[in-house]
Scaffold this motif. Structure first.
Motif, PDB file in Angstrom:
ATOM      1  N   ARG A 188       0.837  -1.203   0.000  1.00 57.71           N
ATOM      2  CA  ARG A 188       0.000   0.000   0.000  1.00 57.71           C
ATOM      3  C   ARG A 188       0.876   1.260   0.000  1.00 57.71           C
ATOM      4  O   ARG A 188       0.525   2.271  -0.611  1.00 57.71           O
ATOM      5  N   LEU A 230       1.949   1.686  -3.483  1.00 61.89           N
ATOM      6  CA  LEU A 230       0.869   2.271  -4.289  1.00 61.89           C
ATOM      7  C   LEU A 230       0.714   3.774  -4.034  1.00 61.89           C
ATOM      8  O   LEU A 230       0.631   4.565  -4.974  1.00 61.89           O
ATOM      9  N   VAL A 264      -3.170   3.442 -11.443  1.00 62.05           N
ATOM     10  CA  VAL A 264      -2.546   3.672 -10.130  1.00 62.05           C
ATOM     11  C   VAL A 264      -3.019   5.013  -9.553  1.00 62.05           C
ATOM     12  O   VAL A 264      -3.258   5.127  -8.343  1.00 62.05           O
ATOM     13  N   GLU A 265      -3.171   6.003 -10.411  1.00 63.38           N
ATOM     14  CA  GLU A 265      -3.671   7.303  -9.926  1.00 63.38           C
ATOM     15  C   GLU A 265      -5.061   7.160  -9.319  1.00 63.38           C
ATOM     16  O   GLU A 265      -5.362   7.739  -8.267  1.00 63.38           O
ATOM     17  N   MET A 324      -6.399   4.323  -8.097  1.00 61.61           N
ATOM     18  CA  MET A 324      -6.288   3.500  -6.886  1.00 61.61           C
ATOM     19  C   MET A 324      -5.741   4.320  -5.724  1.00 61.61           C
ATOM     20  O   MET A 324      -6.175   4.190  -4.585  1.00 61.61           O
ATOM     21  N   ARG A 325      -4.778   5.171  -6.030  1.00 57.73           N
ATOM     22  CA  ARG A 325      -4.178   6.003  -4.987  1.00 57.73           C
ATOM     23  C   ARG A 325      -5.204   6.997  -4.443  1.00 57.73           C
ATOM     24  O   ARG A 325      -5.330   7.172  -3.227  1.00 57.73           O
ATOM     25  N   ASN A 360      -7.583   5.104  -2.412  1.00 56.63           N
ATOM     26  CA  ASN A 360      -6.934   4.264  -1.410  1.00 56.63           C
ATOM     27  C   ASN A 360      -7.483   2.837  -1.412  1.00 56.63           C
ATOM     28  O   ASN A 360      -7.899   2.294  -0.395  1.00 56.63           O
ATOM     29  N   LEU A 361      -7.481   2.260  -2.590  1.00 59.71           N
ATOM     30  CA  LEU A 361      -7.970   0.894  -2.754  1.00 59.71           C
ATOM     31  C   LEU A 361      -6.970   0.136  -3.626  1.00 59.71           C
ATOM     32  O   LEU A 361      -6.515   0.658  -4.647  1.00 59.71           O
ATOM     33  N   GLY A 362      -6.660  -1.079  -3.218  1.00 62.43           N
ATOM     34  CA  GLY A 362      -5.578  -1.811  -3.868  1.00 62.43           C
ATOM     35  C   GLY A 362      -5.996  -2.687  -5.030  1.00 62.43           C
ATOM     36  O   GLY A 362      -5.270  -3.613  -5.383  1.00 62.43           O
ATOM     37  N   GLU A 392      -2.492  -4.155  -6.280  1.00 62.19           N
ATOM     38  CA  GLU A 392      -1.240  -3.531  -5.838  1.00 62.19           C
ATOM     39  C   GLU A 392      -0.090  -4.541  -5.795  1.00 62.19           C
ATOM     40  O   GLU A 392       1.068  -4.170  -5.960  1.00 62.19           O
ATOM     41  N   ALA A 393      -0.421  -5.822  -5.612  1.00 61.64           N
ATOM     42  CA  ALA A 393       0.631  -6.851  -5.643  1.00 61.64           C
ATOM     43  C   ALA A 393       1.224  -6.940  -7.056  1.00 61.64           C
ATOM     44  O   ALA A 393       2.440  -7.131  -7.216  1.00 61.64           O
ATOM     45  N   LEU A 442       1.329  -4.466  -9.118  1.00 64.88           N
ATOM     46  CA  LEU A 442       2.100  -3.226  -9.278  1.00 64.88           C
ATOM     47  C   LEU A 442       3.536  -3.412  -8.777  1.00 64.88           C
ATOM     48  O   LEU A 442       4.497  -2.974  -9.432  1.00 64.88           O
ATOM     49  N   VAL A 443       3.685  -4.071  -7.639  1.00 66.98           N
ATOM     50  CA  VAL A 443       5.025  -4.312  -7.087  1.00 66.98           C
ATOM     51  C   VAL A 443       5.846  -5.149  -8.070  1.00 66.98           C
ATOM     52  O   VAL A 443       7.029  -4.874  -8.303  1.00 66.98           O
ATOM     53  N   ARG A 446      -6.729 -11.418  -1.660  1.00 65.34           N
ATOM     54  CA  ARG A 446      -7.097 -10.322  -0.773  1.00 65.34           C
ATOM     55  C   ARG A 446      -8.464  -9.751  -1.133  1.00 65.34           C
ATOM     56  O   ARG A 446      -9.210  -9.322  -0.289  1.00 65.34           O
ATOM     57  N   PHE A 447      -8.740  -9.740  -2.432  1.00 66.71           N
ATOM     58  CA  PHE A 447      -9.989  -9.136  -2.899  1.00 66.71           C
ATOM     59  C   PHE A 447     -10.846 -10.168  -3.622  1.00 66.71           C
ATOM     60  O   PHE A 447     -10.330 -11.059  -4.290  1.00 66.71           O
ATOM     61  N   LYS A 482     -10.921  -7.628   4.399  1.00 69.43           N
ATOM     62  CA  LYS A 482     -11.382  -6.616   5.341  1.00 69.43           C
ATOM     63  C   LYS A 482     -12.891  -6.729   5.577  1.00 69.43           C
ATOM     64  O   LYS A 482     -13.367  -6.614   6.707  1.00 69.43           O
TER      65      LYS A 482
END
Lengths: 160, 156
Positions: free
Chosen positions: A84, A87, B33-34, B36-37, B40-42, B59-60, B62-63, B107-108, B125
């Motif tokens: 996160r 990101l 990414v913009e 998501m940022r 604030n959601l992955g 986001e995984a 993205l890494v 995760r999702f 979550k």
């Protein structure tokens, strides 16, 4: 002698006599209350120093397929660096920040739990505070692991 | 009724679902990414003009892109999105969410309606919040980060 002993027994009242042990609605509720964070799988975990570059931290995260690195200095937790953080703080500025120390982009003052707290504490951090990866410390503040939603899910499944 | 029975009888619609993020197939990874940022959601879905999902980007992923080829940030999102992703239907029991999270290690979870359109997002979550609702006495009153007991003995 026998009479005297018998009288004493009659006068003595066990303070725990009327103690009702706590009852729970089910096995999971009991596990959340009575089992400890340390009983949720919290290893393996990965640590990095705060001086590590963002580039190396991202590579380590990707290579190990982990979502969160614990940032450790002198055996103490000083931050976390998660996907996160990648990101929200790193990805769009990657070329600019990849050589900077991870300390500049990590989450400082992370929420953590003690291994001696109830398992419910880990769930609380995730459900109420919204943090997904939660460092686990011992009572001397040393890092002993990390709990993830995946690990908590396994714990829940086991306790159902 | 216990939690397990509730999870088997209540449906995914009972969970607090998040509004899914979507992007057109032609959007770049950087544009995704913009979004998501900002939210604030992955996780974001690539959807067609009928909101039918074509792929999932997390986001995984993205890494992994930053590790392998940061220049791919300016490539079309569709090239980097997963073509298969875990999903549940709005009418599925919540126990299916628990099973999916555990067995697929994700995760999702994408939530779709009977027409296959994306209507929400849930995951680890959402499930934690659901369980916390069942045990507020155990979960929501936890004091986080405080010492569980004094390190030094008090008194003489």
């Amino acid at each position: 002698m026998t009479n005297s002993s018998s009288n004493n027994n009659q006068e003595f009242q066990d303070p725990l006599e009327n103690y009702d042990p706590k009852t729970y609605g089910g096995r999971l509720e009991q596990a959340l209350a009575e089992e400890l964070v340390g009983e949720i799988e919290h290893e393996p975990y990965a640590t990095i120093p705060p001086s590590m570059s963002v580039f190396d931290a991202v590579h380590k995260m990707a290579f190990m397929h982990v979502a969160c690195l614990l940032v450790e200095e002198d055996s103490k937790l000083v931050g976390v660096f998660s996907d996160r953080d990648v990101l929200t703080r790193v990805a769009l500025e990657y070329e600019h920040c990849k050589d900077s120390p991870v300390a500049e982009y990590m989450t400082t003052d992370p929420v953590f739990v003690y291994s001696s707290q109830s398992a419910a504490a880990a769930l609380s951090v995730m459900a109420v505070s919204g943090h997904r990866h939660v460092p686990v410390l011992d009572n001397q503040q040393n890092i002993v692991g990390i709990v993830s939603p995946q690990r908590v899910t396994e714990f829940l499944k086991r306790s159902l | 009724m216990g939690l397990l029975e509730n999870m088997q009888s209540e449906t995914v619609s009972r969970l607090s679902l998040r509004e899914p993020l979507t992007a057109a197939p032609s959007a770049t990874v950087r544009q995704a990414v913009e979004i998501m940022r900002e939210k604030n959601l992955g996780c974001i879905f690539v959807v067609d003009e009928n909101r039918k999902p074509l792929g999932e980007f997390t986001e995984a992923m993205l890494v992994q892109i930053l590790r392998e080829n940061p220049a791919a940030m300016d490539e079309p999102l569709e090239q980097h999105a997963a073509k298969h992703w875990p999903w549940v239907k709005l009418t599925d029991p919540i126990s299916d969410v628990l099973d999916s999270l555990e067995t697929k290690n994700v995760r999702f979870l994408c939530v779709v309606d009977d027409l296959g359109q994306v209507v929400g997002l849930t995951g680890q979550k959402g499930l934690m919040e659901y369980i916390a609702e069942h045990f507020p006495g155990q979960v929501t009153v936890q004091r986080i980060g405080g010492q569980p007991y004094p390190l030094e003995r008090e008194g003489a």
